[in-house]
Design an enzyme around this catalytic site. Sequence first.
Site, short mmCIF file in Angstrom:
data_model
loop_
_atom_site.label_atom_id
_atom_site.label_comp_id
_atom_site.label_asym_id
_atom_site.label_seq_id
_atom_site.Cartn_x
_atom_site.Cartn_y
_atom_site.Cartn_z
CD GLU A 156 -2.02 -5.59 -0.44
OE1 GLU A 156 -3.09 -5.41 -1.91
OE2 GLU A 156 -1.88 -5.52 0.31
CB CYS A 215 -4.97 -11.05 3.21
SG CYS A 215 -6.92 -9.81 3.53
CG HIS A 263 3.73 -2.69 1.29
ND1 HIS A 263 2.69 -4.08 0.83
CD2 HIS A 263 2.73 -2.38 2.25
CE1 HIS A 263 2.19 -3.48 1.87
NE2 HIS A 263 2.44 -3.25 2.84
CB CYS A 302 -8.93 -4.22 1.79
SG CYS A 302 -9.94 -5.41 3.83
CB SER A 306 -0.27 -3.20 10.87
OG SER A 306 0.17 -1.21 11.86
CB SER A 334 1.73 0.23 9.50
OG SER A 334 0.62 0.87 9.26
CB SER A 335 1.85 1.24 3.36
OG SER A 335 3.46 0.80 3.39
CG ASN A 336 -3.81 0.96 7.35
OD1 ASN A 336 -4.27 0.46 8.30
ND2 ASN A 336 -5.00 1.12 6.70
#
Length: 290
Positions: free
Chosen positions: A132, A97, A130, A199, A271, A227-229
């Site tokens: 990222e 990204c 994670h 973001c 996601s 998915s953390s988000n």
Amino acid sequence: MQRVEIDEGSGFCFGVTTAIRKAEEELAKGETLYCLGDIVHNGQECERLEKLGLVTINHEEFAKLKHAKVLLRAHGEPPETYQLAKENHIEIIDATCPVVLQLQKRIKQEYDATPTDQEKQIVIYGKNGHAEVLGLVGQTGGKAIVIEKLEEVTKLDFSKDIRLYSQTTKSLDEFRQIVAYIEAHIAPTATFRYFDTICRQVANRMPNIRRFAAAHDLIFFVCGHKSSNGKILFEECKKVNPNSYRIDQPEEIDRRLIQNVDSIGICGATSTPKWLMEACKKVIRNEESV
């Protein structure tokens, strides 16, 4: 008549959309394409792409590959991954990204500009392990300090300089709390600078999803377990609407829940593919059997 609405703001973020488009373009050429780690933290989407020919590998398998084509997902990778690819003649399809890529560069510049005799702490607010975060820590040769939540900020040395960054998908509210705590405790002889690297496409979903969840009697939050988000966004749904349920796929919809409610909302993480939310809507409306 029962109203079933899909949240327009839910679904893939820009980074994930780009990674999946790149994968589909490469797979259309008919060549073998490997992906380092799950392309997205959603099992249903991963299965769809595997049927198209995408081969998901881990870092151990990547280390043994030679003369192959490998896609790097939106989360990004540490410098060692690129070095290994060069040594093993691996063609990289880089779908990191742009927001993550910019953050990696900033952290690397900070680290490279720090004299070896200067005790500066580069701190990353993010989830340990994670993908990222591993890529970000890799920009500092593994020396960055990772804090997952406000309570962990106490492990920093406030007598030394601190530079604070954040994983792109973390909570903006908690980041601000961490900043406030460090500002209140940093020693007069030390310096503190922070960089809001969250973001906004992700952060802005928080107030949007609160409004959406509050507008319905029942919420189905569609999201992969990794998915953390998704975990953060689902918690927000639950706060404003206790009648919120997290599901991974349409088969998990409990039909008893949808009885005697007038309005049902379907939403998801960055996601979560739109087609999966549409499939859930069809099951609720009995247009498709589970």
